[in-house]
Write an enzyme that holds these catalytic residues in place. Structure first.
Site, mmCIF file in Angstrom:
data_model
loop_
_atom_site.group_PDB
_atom_site.id
_atom_site.type_symbol
_atom_site.label_atom_id
_atom_site.label_comp_id
_atom_site.label_asym_id
_atom_site.label_seq_id
_atom_site.Cartn_x
_atom_site.Cartn_y
_atom_site.Cartn_z
ATOM 1 N N ASP A 193 -24.729 -23.068 -7.835
ATOM 2 C CA ASP A 193 -24.476 -24.363 -8.455
ATOM 3 C C ASP A 193 -24.110 -24.125 -9.912
ATOM 4 O O ASP A 193 -23.847 -22.983 -10.321
ATOM 5 C CB ASP A 193 -25.665 -25.311 -8.288
ATOM 6 C CG ASP A 193 -26.914 -24.864 -9.053
ATOM 7 O OD1 ASP A 193 -26.860 -23.862 -9.784
ATOM 8 O OD2 ASP A 193 -27.954 -25.544 -8.908
ATOM 9 N N ARG A 251 -32.198 -36.892 -9.534
ATOM 10 C CA ARG A 251 -32.003 -36.159 -10.784
ATOM 11 C C ARG A 251 -30.731 -36.641 -11.477
ATOM 12 O O ARG A 251 -29.628 -36.391 -11.000
ATOM 13 C CB ARG A 251 -31.925 -34.652 -10.524
ATOM 14 C CG ARG A 251 -31.654 -33.851 -11.795
ATOM 15 C CD ARG A 251 -32.023 -32.382 -11.678
ATOM 16 N NE ARG A 251 -31.152 -31.630 -10.810
ATOM 17 C CZ ARG A 251 -31.126 -30.299 -10.737
ATOM 18 N NH1 ARG A 251 -31.941 -29.585 -11.519
ATOM 19 N NH2 ARG A 251 -30.335 -29.675 -9.907
#
Length: 556
Positions: free
Chosen positions: A472, A184
């Site tokens: 996160d 990603r």
């Protein structure tokens, strides 16, 4: 001479010619060169990045400008809708996406995590079907992490990755079959300030984080991945409009041609993690159809996007405590059911999101609670028709796999389940009614989590365990954006506390007073970042952009 040798020689000749003649476009390195960085930042790789920027940097800026315009329209009362100008795409039944590439045929359990050597080895040994190698929300974009992550991936793909921790513990890859890697890159909005692009007119600008992450990984690893029976696969984050997906498709097609690869060898899975994208799922699949494997329900960023999108639209768009916004509330159910229906209609995999609960091997009760919550979450996804799901810790893989095994059996997916029973309209996606309130504990928890996460992020950690939850950048964004909205919408907690600038500022002081301080901690900087993105009069679209430029960029 092989095709790859010819491609690399041609790229090298172009790079050498530019150096001799000082012609542009070019990419220059402004960050410090550390151990082995020269293996990633080669002249050939930089020449490839320069070509990507020369062709696509302008279109990237256009797409970001379109985001701003669309956000302004919504802020002024124009709700997102299913697009009239692309209705023909949704109505046609004669197109499908490319689907799974080699190694992506079964995706029932995917593990996510950053790309430092230790976490890379743990992911490869996890037993998951897929590893989301995350250079985005689970990675703090320090220069070391950006290039060090590329080195980890380079070594992992070639079976040569080892790591010795400071405490002397040695890590090696022992699994006979490792997960398929899906990398990603950073979103379109992020920049890489340690690389500078100079265009054909001699103008300098920071490089695109997206093109840097994608380009370096693609250039160094695409041929090797194919040789080993897999391929160059990517997760695409933060997309808002189908035109952004089209831009990625153009990047893919050019890269395949540049590197001498067949068209369509790249496979991308798009995260539907913004509210505008939820209204354009079919269009996104269509624009990427030659390179698309599926969609993912990026739940945490999706919640953040809703808060950000409707932050100034009045009380009916205000969400309660973060832990009350579960996957079973109406608008989240509508979003995920529409995703499954859309994917299966077009031959795309539907991948579920990540439950934030993580195990705790030192606390039996917390561990049992995490496993139960994760099992319940994955049971819902498998029953709804998802073809796979995410976990954030290896210990959660058995629980997630068991729920998908019950539904899938020996099948690698359930693409044949069309979900014709689902009929999601615009009002379902925009009905934010939950019926719960805001509590003192919810406000305090948001402040605490955001500051503690930002502090770790400033020290180079992108995924952080806090209170038995994996935090996160996306979950930190929820925390700080809720605070900003609650203050501007004059919210009052169930206990009667008025959520004001002064009230929250006092909570910030409390967090600093209770923090376990140590040499080198970044709590004071973290508090300053939080005040900037949660207490300022203007709303920062992303907390990481200014914090990155202020605190993480290394100057020569």
């Amino acid at each position: 001479m092989t095709l790859i040798d010819t491609t690399e020689r041609t790229a090298r000749e172009r790079s050498d010619e530019r150096i001799r003649e000082r012609t542009y476009p070019a990419i220059s390195v402004t960050g410090p060169m550390r151990e082995r960085f020269e293996q990633v930042l080669t002249p050939d790789a930089l020449a490839f990045l320069a070509q990507l920027h020369d062709l696509f940097a302008g279109a990237r800026y256009d797409r970001l400008a379109a985001r701003l315009r669309h956000g302004y329209e919504i802020g002024n009362g124009h709700n997102p809708t299913f697009r009239d100008d692309t209705s023909r795409i949704r109505e046609r039944d004669d197109w499908r996406v490319a689907g799974a590439g080699p190694g992506l045929e079964e995706r029932r359990v995917e593990i996510t995590g950053p790309t430092d050597p230790r976490m890379t080895i743990n992911a490869l040994n996890s037993g998951a079907n897929v590893w989301l190698a995350d250079q985005e929300d689970a990675t703090s974009p320090t220069w070391q992490n950006v290039i060090g992550g590329q080195l980890s991936l380079y070594d992992a793909i070639r079976g040569q990755l080892e790591h010795t921790a400071p405490n002397g513990k040695h890590y090696t890859v022992t699994a006979e079959r490792t997960p398929t890697i899906v990398m990603r890159p950073r979103g379109w909005h992020l920049e890489e300030h340690h690389l500078v692009f100079t265009d054909t007119h001699g103008r300098e600008m920071p490089a695109s984080g997206s093109l840097v992450d994608f380009g370096l990984y693609m250039f160094h690893n695409a041929h090797e991945l194919i040789r080993r029976g897999r391929g160059p696969y990517f997760y695409l984050p933060k997309i808002e409009q189908a035109e952004e997906a089209k831009l990625w498709d153009q990047v893919f097609a050019f890269s395949e041609q540049y590197l001498g690869l067949p068209h369509g060898v790249i496979r991308a899975t798009v995260l539907i993690e913004t509210l505008p994208a939820a209204f354009q799922m079919e269009e996104i699949l269509y624009e990427l159809r030659d390179h698309c494997a599926g969609l993912n329900a990026g739940r945490w960023d999706y919640i953040f996007s809703i808060i950000k999108t409707y932050r100034g639209r009045g009380s009916r768009f205000v969400l309660p405590d973060r832990n009350e916004v579960t996957m079973t509330v109406g608008f989240m159910r509508a979003y995920t059911e529409l995703l499954v229906k859309t994917c299966h209609r077009r031959g795309a995999y539907a991948i579920g999101g990540m439950s934030a609960f993580i195990p705790n091997r030192r606390d039996e009760e917390a561990n049992r609670n995490a496993l139960e919550k994760v099992a319940s979450d994955k049971k819902r996804e498998a029953t709804d028709g998802f073809d796979g799901t995410w976990v954030a810790h290896p210990d959660l893989i058995p629980a997630a796999r068991a729920e998908f095994d019950r539904v899938l059996g020996d099948r690698p997916h359930q693409l044949d389940r069309q979900r014709d029973d689902v009929d999601v309209r615009e009002r379902h996606l925009l009905d934010l009614t939950i019926g719960r309130g805001i509590t003192d504990a919810g406000v305090r928890g948001n402040v605490d989590v955001a500051i503690r996460y930002i502090e770790a992020w400033l020290r180079g950690q992108g995924a952080v365990a806090i209170n038995n939850l994996m935090e996160d950048a996306a979950t930190a964004e929820i925390s700080r954006s809720q605070i900003w909205q609650w203050i501007r919408q004059d919210r009052v907690t169930e206990e009667g506390s008025i959520i004001t600038h002064e009230f929250v500022s006092g909570l910030v002081d409390d967090v600093l007073a209770s923090a376990e301080r140590a040499d080198g901690d970044r709590f004071d900087d973290a508090a300053a970042v939080f005040r900037d993105v949660a207490l300022s009069s203007t709303f920062a679209p992303f907390l990481t952009t200014k914090a990155y430029a202020t605190h993480l960029v290394e100057r020569r």
